[in-house]
Structures are given as structure tokens and as C-alpha cells.
Scaffold this motif. Sequence first.
Motif, short mmCIF file in Angstrom:
data_model
loop_
_atom_site.label_atom_id
_atom_site.label_comp_id
_atom_site.label_asym_id
_atom_site.label_seq_id
_atom_site.Cartn_x
_atom_site.Cartn_y
_atom_site.Cartn_z
N LYS A 43 0.83 -1.20 0.00
CA LYS A 43 0.00 0.00 0.00
C LYS A 43 0.87 1.26 0.00
CE LYS A 43 -3.62 2.24 2.71
NZ LYS A 43 -4.41 2.16 3.94
N LEU A 44 1.92 1.25 0.79
CA LEU A 44 2.81 2.41 0.84
C LEU A 44 3.59 2.59 -0.45
CD1 LEU A 44 4.15 2.06 4.50
CD2 LEU A 44 2.48 3.73 3.63
N LEU A 45 4.05 1.47 -1.03
CA LEU A 45 4.83 1.54 -2.27
C LEU A 45 4.00 2.06 -3.44
CD1 LEU A 45 6.85 -1.78 -2.07
CD2 LEU A 45 7.80 0.52 -2.06
N LEU A 46 2.74 1.67 -3.47
CA LEU A 46 1.89 2.02 -4.61
C LEU A 46 0.82 3.05 -4.24
CD1 LEU A 46 1.48 -1.59 -6.01
CD2 LEU A 46 2.94 0.21 -6.88
N GLU A 47 1.10 3.83 -3.23
CA GLU A 47 0.11 4.80 -2.73
C GLU A 47 -0.37 5.75 -3.81
OE1 GLU A 47 -0.42 7.18 1.43
OE2 GLU A 47 1.58 6.94 0.64
N LYS A 48 0.55 6.27 -4.61
CA LYS A 48 0.17 7.22 -5.67
C LYS A 48 -0.74 6.56 -6.70
CE LYS A 48 4.25 10.09 -5.22
NZ LYS A 48 5.53 10.49 -5.79
N GLU A 49 -0.41 5.32 -7.03
CA GLU A 49 -1.23 4.58 -8.00
C GLU A 49 -2.64 4.35 -7.45
OE1 GLU A 49 -1.82 2.80 -11.70
OE2 GLU A 49 -0.13 3.97 -10.99
N PHE A 50 -2.73 4.02 -6.18
CA PHE A 50 -4.04 3.78 -5.55
C PHE A 50 -4.85 5.08 -5.51
CE2 PHE A 50 -1.95 0.21 -2.91
CZ PHE A 50 -2.15 -0.70 -3.93
N GLN A 51 -4.19 6.18 -5.21
CA GLN A 51 -4.89 7.47 -5.14
C GLN A 51 -5.42 7.87 -6.51
OE1 GLN A 51 -5.72 9.33 -2.48
NE2 GLN A 51 -4.93 7.63 -1.28
N ARG A 52 -4.72 7.48 -7.54
CA ARG A 52 -5.16 7.81 -8.90
C ARG A 52 -6.44 7.06 -9.26
NH1 ARG A 52 -3.09 6.49 -14.37
NH2 ARG A 52 -2.29 4.63 -13.42
N HIS A 53 -6.55 5.80 -8.81
CA HIS A 53 -7.72 4.98 -9.14
C HIS A 53 -8.89 5.20 -8.19
CE1 HIS A 53 -5.94 2.70 -12.39
NE2 HIS A 53 -4.85 2.54 -11.67
N GLN A 54 -8.60 5.27 -6.90
CA GLN A 54 -9.65 5.44 -5.91
C GLN A 54 -9.21 6.50 -4.89
OE1 GLN A 54 -10.30 1.53 -4.32
NE2 GLN A 54 -11.49 0.87 -6.08
N PRO A 55 -9.37 7.77 -5.23
CA PRO A 55 -8.77 8.83 -4.42
C PRO A 55 -9.30 8.95 -2.99
CG PRO A 55 -10.06 9.74 -6.24
CD PRO A 55 -10.06 8.26 -6.39
N ASN A 56 -10.57 8.76 -2.75
CA ASN A 56 -11.12 9.02 -1.42
C ASN A 56 -11.69 7.79 -0.74
OD1 ASN A 56 -10.55 11.79 -1.62
ND2 ASN A 56 -12.37 12.11 -2.85
N SER A 57 -11.24 6.63 -1.10
CA SER A 57 -11.82 5.44 -0.49
C SER A 57 -10.80 4.71 0.38
CB SER A 57 -12.33 4.49 -1.58
OG SER A 57 -11.27 4.02 -2.35
N LYS A 58 -11.33 4.04 1.38
CA LYS A 58 -10.47 3.23 2.25
C LYS A 58 -10.30 1.89 1.56
CE LYS A 58 -10.10 1.28 6.85
NZ LYS A 58 -9.63 -0.02 6.39
#
Length: 126
Positions: A43-58
Motif C-alpha cells: 500500500k505504501l509503495l503504490l500509494e500514488k497509483e491507488f490514489q489515482r484509481h480510488q482517491p477518497n476510499s479506504k
Amino acid sequence: MAPSAVFLAPDSLLTAKEKNKLRKPVVEKMRRDRINSSIEQLKLLLEKEFQRHQPNSKLEKADILEMTVSYLKQQSQLQMKRCFRKSSQFDFREGYSRCLQEAFHFLSLQKVQAETHTKLLSHFQK
């Protein structure tokens, strides 16, 4: 609750089955902790990628794993495309060099005017 006799007994009084029964929850907890730690690292390594796909979700653990697999597949495809591009460029250069050698050989065998010969060589080298 009073401590059970199993926890008070020395190791020599416990059977192998009883030892395994006592060890199993501890080993299982350690395994779950390792899994959770690795998922957190992803999650930490790919944080930017995750924010791009699902910006405001847990993100749940399954979401993190699915998105990681998707990201790795995407990176693998990009790498294959780069390799193919490099291979194509290499093949083109190799073919061009081969063609140039053949042209030089042909020109050396023919009785071509020196000026024409020079123009052709100059053109090929561009």
C-alpha cells in the motif's frame, strides 16, 4: 480464570501433540502479521497509483492486492513494449548497415563517376 495445568507444566510433561496445540495460535498470529505487514508495504509503495484509481476510499486488503496485480501486469506490458521497440530499432539499424555495406560493395564494383559515388555515400551517411 485460574491458569491451566498445561501452561504450568514443564515442556518435558507435554506431549508433541499438546506442544503443537499450544504453538499453533502463536505461529498463526505471526503468519497473519507477516501478511498484514506485506500488504501495508504494498500500500505504501503504490500509494500514488491507488490514489489515482480510488482517491477518497479506504482500501481493503483485497483491493490492495488486486490493484497491485493490475499495476504489475501493466508495468510488465510496458516493459515488453519497450523491449520490442528497442529490438525493432536495433533490427532497423542492423538492416540499414547491411544495406549500406551492400551498396558500398556494389559501387566499388561498378564504374561510377567519382562525383556520383561521393554524392551517394554522403546521402547514405545522413
